[in-house]
Scaffold this active site. Structure first.
Site, PDB file in Angstrom:
ATOM      1  CB  CYS A  31      -0.914   0.312   1.047  1.00 29.31           C
ATOM      2  SG  CYS A  31      -1.887  -1.466   1.505  1.00 29.31           S
ATOM      3  NE  ARG A  84       4.571   1.938  -0.474  1.00 30.71           N
ATOM      4  CZ  ARG A  84       5.605   1.544   0.199  1.00 30.71           C
ATOM      5  NH1 ARG A  84       6.572   1.525  -0.505  1.00 30.71           N
ATOM      6  NH2 ARG A  84       5.592   0.892   1.545  1.00 30.71           N
ATOM      7  CD1 TRP A 121      -0.978  -6.017  -3.867  1.00 34.82           C
ATOM      8  CD2 TRP A 121      -0.462  -6.851  -1.799  1.00 34.82           C
ATOM      9  NE1 TRP A 121      -0.587  -7.269  -3.872  1.00 34.82           N
ATOM     10  CE2 TRP A 121      -0.373  -7.871  -2.599  1.00 34.82           C
ATOM     11  CE3 TRP A 121      -0.495  -6.808  -0.427  1.00 34.82           C
ATOM     12  CZ2 TRP A 121       0.104  -8.903  -1.973  1.00 34.82           C
ATOM     13  CZ3 TRP A 121       0.082  -8.127  -0.051  1.00 34.82           C
ATOM     14  CH2 TRP A 121       0.219  -9.225  -0.546  1.00 34.82           C
ATOM     15  CG  ASN A 144       2.368   0.626   3.959  1.00 28.70           C
ATOM     16  OD1 ASN A 144       3.454   0.763   3.959  1.00 28.70           O
ATOM     17  ND2 ASN A 144       2.167  -0.747   3.766  1.00 28.70           N
ATOM     18  N   GLY A 145       0.647  -1.387   6.429  1.00 27.72           N
ATOM     19  CA  GLY A 145       1.135  -2.175   7.167  1.00 27.72           C
ATOM     20  C   GLY A 145       0.261  -3.215   7.499  1.00 27.72           C
ATOM     21  CD  GLU A 149      14.201 -13.348 -12.301  1.00 25.82           C
ATOM     22  OE1 GLU A 149      13.927 -13.850 -11.231  1.00 25.82           O
ATOM     23  OE2 GLU A 149      13.895 -11.936 -12.414  1.00 25.82           O
ATOM     24  CE  LYS A 192      10.543 -11.342 -13.479  1.00 26.58           C
ATOM     25  NZ  LYS A 192      11.690 -10.694 -12.260  1.00 26.58           N
ATOM     26  CD  GLU A 241       7.166 -11.045 -11.328  1.00 26.01           C
ATOM     27  OE1 GLU A 241       6.632 -10.468 -10.482  1.00 26.01           O
ATOM     28  OE2 GLU A 241       8.263 -11.072 -11.741  1.00 26.01           O
ATOM     29  CG  HIS A 279      15.894 -37.538 -11.320  1.00 28.29           C
ATOM     30  ND1 HIS A 279      16.111 -39.066 -11.269  1.00 28.29           N
ATOM     31  CD2 HIS A 279      16.822 -36.922 -11.603  1.00 28.29           C
ATOM     32  CE1 HIS A 279      17.301 -38.962 -11.483  1.00 28.29           C
ATOM     33  NE2 HIS A 279      17.721 -37.976 -11.852  1.00 28.29           N
ATOM     34  CE  LYS A 302      10.049  -2.916  -8.654  1.00 28.20           C
ATOM     35  NZ  LYS A 302      10.470  -4.139  -9.543  1.00 28.20           N
TER      36      LYS A 302
HETATM   37  C1  F6R Z   1       9.752 -10.396  -9.063  1.00 20.90           C
HETATM   38  C2  F6R Z   1       9.749  -9.535  -8.147  1.00 20.90           C
HETATM   39  C3  F6R Z   1       9.928  -9.856  -6.664  1.00 20.90           C
HETATM   40  C4  F6R Z   1      10.672  -9.323  -5.900  1.00 20.90           C
HETATM   41  C5  F6R Z   1      10.882  -9.761  -4.343  1.00 20.90           C
HETATM   42  C6  F6R Z   1      11.853  -9.052  -3.579  1.00 20.90           C
HETATM   43  O1  F6R Z   1       9.831  -9.849 -10.463  1.00 20.90           O
HETATM   44  O2  F6R Z   1       9.906  -8.612  -8.398  1.00 20.90           O
HETATM   45  O3  F6R Z   1       9.932 -11.395  -6.578  1.00 20.90           O
HETATM   46  O4  F6R Z   1      12.120  -9.670  -6.459  1.00 20.90           O
HETATM   47  O5  F6R Z   1       9.531  -9.226  -4.104  1.00 20.90           O
HETATM   48  O6  F6R Z   1      11.935  -7.605  -3.746  1.00 20.90           O
HETATM   49  P1  F6R Z   1      12.991  -6.848  -3.334  1.00 20.90           P
HETATM   50  O7  F6R Z   1      14.168  -7.008  -3.955  1.00 20.90           O
HETATM   51  O8  F6R Z   1      12.615  -5.498  -3.285  1.00 20.90           O
HETATM   52  O9  F6R Z   1      13.425  -7.177  -2.042  1.00 20.90           O
END
Ligand code: F6R
Length: 588
Positions: free
Chosen positions: A2, A27, A71, A95-96, A461, A465, A468, A484, A583
């Site tokens: 948030c 956020r 969020w 927020n929290g 990774e 990507k 998500e 396996h 994010k």
């Molecule tokens: C994936 C993504 C998340 C962040 C994760 C950690 O694309 O963005 O998996 O990598 O939430 O976030 P940070 O790096 O901000 O600690």
């Protein structure tokens, strides 16, 4: 997660709040709302969806207000659960997470107070209203004393309409002076403008904003003096000619690699830190999501180049596994935002148990940067798209520079990191070819990414990507593990991406490619070896520039980032704002 904002001053508050909320959308963007006081009445506008849903509220008249982009954690995505929450004369954005919300709510209900939402946040408005006896700051301090959990709050009281009060506990919050008024925000870009003077609150701090005065204090109301933080307005989100931030941010990778390398060259603690690392008994690495994958790449390089062992932990697991923090442990936390609650919790635990904490982090004034004993900044700039791209490459650059420096201290040979900027630009150009792969992925039921060693870290990774932002189930897998169990999932036309950047294990990875192809898979290749591109089992490939294999994840991830982006578009999604995500994950 948030994002919260507040404004009090000479301008109309609504446009300031809405512009601020656009900057905080990263956020969370489940729902949005503002409350503006028009001199007589508090007008609240709340909607589910993105900030643009409340554009019409720009017209609201009033010079003080608060706003929120949500969020969801407690309660569904509904208008009722959107902030601001009001109770009596109090309006609040939060927020929290209030961990003892259920108990507090029960107490309020026993007093006959009614609730309109399922959120934990609404209970804070009730607590403040109950504690209010003419001084909002006093009421907020008292109410916060009853909360277990994390919060950044901005509070308005109709009885003191010339004032905003805010508080911080484990959720970021800044306050400051902007153009013709005072501001509150979860993050700098929401308040950054020419001439603004901003201050970051610490846990347990409160601020009262009124007239031209910002009074920052602790729970005993003792005044706290603060230095303003440095910021640049460039951090404000700007799409330029691009359709999406994610695509723009992939194009920024070469610059980000250069800037991160130069930042490390300027960091006068860097070589001492690497010397300490060389003598460290036990290295632990903690991170989440994409940053965790950087940690895996780092561990692989540390072990292969320096012969130094390290353990990598998912931060959310670390704290609940009673980790062994031996004497002489050095814990490296990797994070783009520096606000990820799980990473911060792991760091706090390791710190309590005596570990030295180093952070590789992108955001300068983040909680992680402030908690760590040693900080190495990545220079990824602001990353707006929820899916991390350029920050991953920047993390790898900094982590591999550590590996190269440690190798030189230990008298070992390390491959060079020179030339990666231009190679990354070539990788982006070559990676555009994945657009022709998209029809195979867009309609698929699932997809698989395979590799060995550091190629496997990249496979993980690539899979994250794709999941998500395209919502396509996918798995990243060790190529040798396919047989396996997971091979059972391969059906005709199942897309499988093999990453192949290491010559010594190329044939071994190709065995897995043959196994998948024989079961009908459509196999795609990301490689720097032309000879593997033409085989009948390869549907299409991206040929990358050659580079030292141990550092190759910097390049090999790029086509996978592009694949996720174009698949997301083909499936009709917004790649910048995937459903259910935000994010900065500031809740545990
Ligand atoms: C994936 C993504 C998340 C962040 C994760 C950690 O694309 O963005 O998996 O990598 O939430 O976030 P940070 O790096 O901000 O600690």
């Amino acid at each position: 997660m948030c994002g919260i904002v507040g404004y009090l001053g000479k301008r109309q508050a609504a446009p300031v709040l809405i512009e601020g909320l656009y900057q905080l959308e990263y956020r969370g963007y489940d729902s949005v709302g503002i409350a503006v006081f028009d001199g007589k009445k508090l007008r609240v506008v709340k909607k589910t969806g993105l900030v643009r849903e409340i554009e019409t509220a720009r017209q609201a008249v009033g010079r003080v207000g608060i706003g929120h982009t949500r969020w969801a954690t407690h309660g569904d995505v509904t208008v009722e659960n959107a902030h601001p929450h009001t109770y009596g004369n109090i309006a609040l954005v939060h927020n929290g997470i209030v961990e003892n919300a259920a108990k507090l709510r029960e107490e309020c209900e026993e007093r006959g107070e009614a609730f309109y939402s399922d959120t934990d946040s609404e209970v804070i408005a009730h607590l403040i209203a109950a504690e209010y006896h003419g001084d909002l700051l006093e009421a907020v301090i008292r109410a916060c004393g009853k909360i277990v959990g994390s919060y950044a709050v901005a509070v308005f009281c109709e009885d003191e309409p010339e004032r905003l009060v805010c508080a911080r506990m484990r959720s970021p919050l800044i306050v400051g002076r902007a153009k013709e008024g005072l501001v509150v925000a979860s993050d700098i870009p929401a308040a950054a403008e020419e001439g603004a003077v901003l201050y970051s609150l610490e846990d347990g701090e409160f601020a009262s904003l009124s007239g031209d005065e910002i009074f920052i204090c602790n729970a005993a109301k003792s005044k706290i003096k603060k230095e303003p933080i440095e910021f640049s307005e460039e951090g404000r989100a700007d799409l330029g000619a691009y359709r999406h931030f994610m695509r723009k941010e992939i194009d920024e990778i070469p610059v980000v690699l250069r800037d991160s390398r130069e930042e490390i060259a300027r960091n006068f603690c860097f070589s001492d830190f690497c010397k300490v690392l060389c003598q460290t008994e036990y290295i632990q690495i903690v991170a989440c999501g994409t940053a965790y994958h950087s940690g895996l790449c780092f561990q692989a390089a540390l072990e292969r180049v320096c012969r130094v062992p390290a353990d990598v932990f998912i931060a959310s697991e670390y704290r609940y596994m009673d980790p062994i923090v031996r004497k002489g442990t050095l814990l490296i936390a990797i994070s783009q935002s520096g606000e990820t609650a799980d990473t911060l919790a792991a760091v706090r635990l390791a710190k309590r148990r005596g570990a030295h904490i180093a952070a590789v982090v992108n955001v300068k004034y983040s909680s992680l940067a402030r908690l760590a004993d040693t900080v190495l900044f990545t220079q990824a700039g602001r990353e707006v798209a929820v899916a991390a791209t350029k920050s991953f490459n920047a993390q790898l650059m900094v982590l591999y520079l550590i590996v190269a420096a440690m190798a030189s201290i230990k008298g070992k040979r390390s491959p060079t990191l020179k030339g990666f900027e231009s190679k990354a630009a070539r990788a982006i150009a070559a990676g555009e070819a994945v657009q022709s792969w998209v029809p195979y992925f867009a309609g698929a039921k699932s997809a698989y990414f395979i590799g060995r060693g550091e190629d496997m870290c990249v496979a993980l990774e690539g899979s994250l990507k794709l999941k998500e932002i395209s919502y396509l189930p996918s798995e990243g897998y060790a190529a040798g593990e396919l047989k396996h169990g997971t091979l059972a999932l391969i059906e005709p036309y199942t897309p499988v991406v093999a990453v192949l950047m290491r010559r010594d294990i190329a044939e071994k990875t190709m065995n897995a490619v043959h196994e998948a192809y024989s079961r009908g898979a459509s196999v795609f290749l990301v490689t720097c070896f032309e000879e593997y591109c033409g085989g009948k089992e390869i549907t299409a490939s991206v040929l990358l520039p050659k580079c030292p294999p141990v550092f190759s994840p910097i390049l090999s991830v790029i086509p996978l980032q592009l694949l996720a982006y174009y698949t997301s578009l083909a499936r009709g999604n917004d790649p910048d704002k995937p459903r259910n995500l935000a994010k900065s994950v500031t809740v545990e």
